[in-house]
Enzyme design. Sequence first.
Site, short mmCIF file in Angstrom:
data_model
loop_
_atom_site.label_atom_id
_atom_site.label_comp_id
_atom_site.label_asym_id
_atom_site.label_seq_id
_atom_site.Cartn_x
_atom_site.Cartn_y
_atom_site.Cartn_z
N ASN A 151 79.81 48.82 56.52
CA ASN A 151 80.10 49.44 57.75
C ASN A 151 80.77 49.61 58.82
O ASN A 151 81.35 49.38 59.80
CB ASN A 151 79.70 51.17 57.24
CG ASN A 151 78.97 51.67 56.92
OD1 ASN A 151 77.61 50.64 57.21
ND2 ASN A 151 78.04 53.42 58.00
N GLU A 250 68.52 55.69 55.51
CA GLU A 250 69.60 56.50 56.41
C GLU A 250 70.36 56.58 55.04
O GLU A 250 71.45 55.23 54.87
CB GLU A 250 69.36 55.85 57.28
CG GLU A 250 70.78 57.38 58.27
CD GLU A 250 71.95 55.85 58.45
OE1 GLU A 250 72.51 57.50 57.45
OE2 GLU A 250 72.35 55.56 59.26
N CYS A 284 78.30 57.61 57.47
CA CYS A 284 77.26 58.25 56.64
C CYS A 284 77.81 59.88 57.30
O CYS A 284 77.36 60.60 56.16
CB CYS A 284 76.22 58.18 56.56
SG CYS A 284 75.23 57.13 58.52
#
Length: 482
Positions: A151, A250, A284
């Site tokens: 991403n 993460e 995220c």
Amino acid sequence: MKAYTNQYINGEWVKGSSDKTIENRNPYNDEVIATIPSASAGDLDKAYKAAAQAQQQWKEKTPAEKRDIFLKWIDLVKERKEEIVEWLITEAGSTRVKAEVEYSAALDIITESASFPTRMKGEIIPSNTPGKENRVYRDPKGVIGVIGPWNFPFHLTARSLAPALASGNGVVIKPASHTPVTSGLLLAELTEEAGFPEGLVNVVVGRGSEIGDEFITHPIPEMFSFTGSTEVGSHIGELAGKNIKDTALELGGNNAMIVLEDADVDRAVEAAVFGKYLHQGQICMSLNRLVVHEDVHDEFVQKFKEKVESLPYGDPQDEKTMVGPLIAKDEVDRILEGIDQSVQEGGKLLTGGEAEGNVLLPTILTDMDNEKALAKEEVFGPVASVIKVSGEKEAIEIANGTPYGLSGSVFTKDVYRGVEVAKQVKTGMIHVNDQSVNDEAHVAFGGEKQSGIGRFGGEWALDKFTTVKWIGVMNGYREFPF
């Protein structure tokens, strides 16, 4: 654009030895950018061994020598900015706005890491034993395995690569199959040109089914850095734990913006649109839930709808485009199913809910709560769920009513009140009168609960990518009781 089809192992560009291949596709038009022969377990073994050998020499270089190579790396990233941005648009489906944001964030973390070689400080601690002193030395961990995401591929891979190298480690990168260039091969080329020792940085492009578990269970690496889904992160953590390896994870987020009754609604709307729809919500830290006080709910929803419906969407090569494609067709299908399910559960589709190819139109769902499908889990797409609440206490409960805790936002004209609300939200990061997508290279970045383990950024990254050793030193000799 240059065709990247080889692995980067021990300072050489070599063909992957697996009989399988990975197709690198443009997510907007589905055109094949390149076909890459996959890395095998044997290629991975060579990469880890090369990194271990090179790391022994690298850790002995002076801080000035390491810094000079970093400065060259920084210059190269600046010189090749347009190329990096173009790759992010073509390979990751980034809009130009998002690609520029990502480029700047990556440059910042590389620049911040350039200071790490002179920040590898130890300390001397008093001892309760007469004539003794306790010295604590900081050392690199050894070899770090980095699993790059698709991403924010360039930045989030660099966020681990740069501090790992700066603190004296060797690195092997396994880039995301959707973005093998921007999350791996392009970074390898830049570090090669910057003058990092051969073998210190390696990139193996391979299928998870073939080298995924082996990447974690291999005996050489001491730590793994992963950015991605909670499900995959949990599996990585399990494998690493069995082998007593450290992790920096993460993971996912179900981030909430709380809009209190005294908020500046216009400003909250502007922030919400950016925090939700940047990179199609495939971040995220993206806002997933907009938790709005009933006194300003209707005004907020109306203005939010008007703003969202004005967003240009489509081809990310068009500089006017604000919302581009999702990374793959299965992601579009997954989210459309989630929209249908949320509506069946009582949510209201206010706008959007349709797709043109891999471009999902910016979507708003109202009448939502934490139990409806797309408010319950991370969407990772351009869908906002609006939840109406009657007061501050309920807003905090809604924000906390998720197993995730990565980022968030609070809007209020009373900054002190905003901070007090923010302190009650169980999350690693939260911003008052701002949206949730923030990343500064010198500040602690990471999540709570199922959103991850460890922190990136500044001194926190330095702590994560190093270990400490206690050496006790006697001035003279002790007397022992036996």
